[in-house]
Motif scaffolding. Structure first.
Motif, mmCIF file in Angstrom:
data_model
loop_
_atom_site.group_PDB
_atom_site.id
_atom_site.type_symbol
_atom_site.label_atom_id
_atom_site.label_comp_id
_atom_site.label_asym_id
_atom_site.label_seq_id
_atom_site.Cartn_x
_atom_site.Cartn_y
_atom_site.Cartn_z
ATOM 1 N N ARG A 91 20.457 -2.778 41.718
ATOM 2 C CA ARG A 91 19.776 -2.030 42.181
ATOM 3 C C ARG A 91 19.550 -1.956 43.981
ATOM 4 O O ARG A 91 19.094 -3.095 44.483
ATOM 5 C CB ARG A 91 18.211 -1.449 41.641
ATOM 6 C CG ARG A 91 18.206 -0.493 42.326
ATOM 7 C CD ARG A 91 15.978 -0.561 41.295
ATOM 8 N NE ARG A 91 16.910 -1.175 40.111
ATOM 9 C CZ ARG A 91 15.737 -1.101 38.405
ATOM 10 N NH1 ARG A 91 15.105 -1.358 38.860
ATOM 11 N NH2 ARG A 91 15.845 -0.953 37.738
ATOM 12 N N VAL A 92 19.328 -1.143 44.509
ATOM 13 C CA VAL A 92 19.480 -0.785 46.457
ATOM 14 C C VAL A 92 18.488 0.477 46.282
ATOM 15 O O VAL A 92 18.842 1.320 46.203
ATOM 16 C CB VAL A 92 20.893 -0.263 46.553
ATOM 17 C CG1 VAL A 92 21.025 -0.210 48.739
ATOM 18 C CG2 VAL A 92 22.106 -0.934 46.187
ATOM 19 N N CYS A 93 17.540 -0.437 47.096
ATOM 20 C CA CYS A 93 16.058 0.119 47.695
ATOM 21 C C CYS A 93 16.282 0.190 48.754
ATOM 22 O O CYS A 93 16.172 -0.789 49.204
ATOM 23 C CB CYS A 93 15.057 0.220 46.535
ATOM 24 S SG CYS A 93 15.686 -0.085 44.798
ATOM 25 N N LEU A 98 27.485 1.380 49.730
ATOM 26 C CA LEU A 98 27.452 0.019 48.655
ATOM 27 C C LEU A 98 26.639 0.297 47.789
ATOM 28 O O LEU A 98 26.891 -0.401 45.954
ATOM 29 C CB LEU A 98 26.615 -1.333 49.472
ATOM 30 C CG LEU A 98 27.924 -1.761 50.653
ATOM 31 C CD1 LEU A 98 26.806 -2.588 51.472
ATOM 32 C CD2 LEU A 98 28.615 -2.450 50.006
ATOM 33 N N ALA A 99 25.413 0.750 47.575
ATOM 34 C CA ALA A 99 24.612 1.337 46.782
ATOM 35 C C ALA A 99 25.590 2.286 45.409
ATOM 36 O O ALA A 99 25.057 1.442 44.305
ATOM 37 C CB ALA A 99 23.503 2.193 46.885
ATOM 38 N N ALA A 100 26.516 2.849 45.980
ATOM 39 C CA ALA A 100 27.465 3.654 44.273
ATOM 40 C C ALA A 100 28.353 2.325 44.453
ATOM 41 O O ALA A 100 28.444 2.743 42.946
ATOM 42 C CB ALA A 100 28.077 4.710 45.628
ATOM 43 N N GLU A 101 29.440 1.757 44.405
ATOM 44 C CA GLU A 101 29.695 0.870 44.471
ATOM 45 C C GLU A 101 29.480 -0.104 43.362
ATOM 46 O O GLU A 101 30.177 -0.497 42.685
ATOM 47 C CB GLU A 101 30.487 0.042 45.783
ATOM 48 C CG GLU A 101 31.078 0.980 46.970
ATOM 49 C CD GLU A 101 31.995 0.062 48.109
ATOM 50 O OE1 GLU A 101 31.779 -1.653 47.974
ATOM 51 O OE2 GLU A 101 31.846 0.708 49.341
ATOM 52 N N TRP A 102 28.127 -0.339 44.096
ATOM 53 C CA TRP A 102 27.541 -1.391 42.794
ATOM 54 C C TRP A 102 26.381 -1.248 42.218
ATOM 55 O O TRP A 102 25.533 -1.478 40.808
ATOM 56 C CB TRP A 102 26.617 -2.811 44.078
ATOM 57 C CG TRP A 102 27.356 -3.231 44.711
ATOM 58 C CD1 TRP A 102 28.598 -3.706 44.591
ATOM 59 C CD2 TRP A 102 27.064 -3.932 45.755
ATOM 60 N NE1 TRP A 102 28.652 -4.552 45.834
ATOM 61 C CE2 TRP A 102 27.751 -4.893 46.574
ATOM 62 C CE3 TRP A 102 26.270 -3.860 46.908
ATOM 63 C CZ2 TRP A 102 27.892 -5.188 48.057
ATOM 64 C CZ3 TRP A 102 25.401 -4.192 47.968
ATOM 65 C CH2 TRP A 102 26.574 -5.279 48.563
#
Length: 77
Positions: free
Chosen positions: A22-24, A13-17
């Motif tokens: 920002r995914v942490c 999801l971090a890569a898709e978004w």
């Protein structure tokens, strides 16, 4: 356990978004002030912020589609 189970699809999801969200990840044991500030009582917990404001809290190990459903309303474009 549950956090490790979610890690692969959270990375997806971090890569898709990328560029929109920002995914942490954070270790609550190493950051007790932050977990206390946001009243995190179970892990994993996902906090959704918009312009610095906490908009949604999602607790528990959930499948990828449930995370997408919870976060999608806050993603532009």
């Amino acid at each position: 356990g549950p956090c490790q189970m979610m890690e692969p699809f959270m990375e997806e999801l971090a890569a898709e978004w990328k560029g929109r969200v920002r995914v942490c990840k954070m270790n609550v044991d190493e950051n007790p002030r932050t977990s206390s500030r946001f009243q995190i009582q179970s892990i994993p917990t996902i906090l959704v912020f918009d312009n610095g404001q906490l908009k949604k809290t999602v607790a528990g190990a959930l499948p990828k589609h449930s995370i997408v459903q919870a976060v999608s309303p806050f993603i532009a474009g």
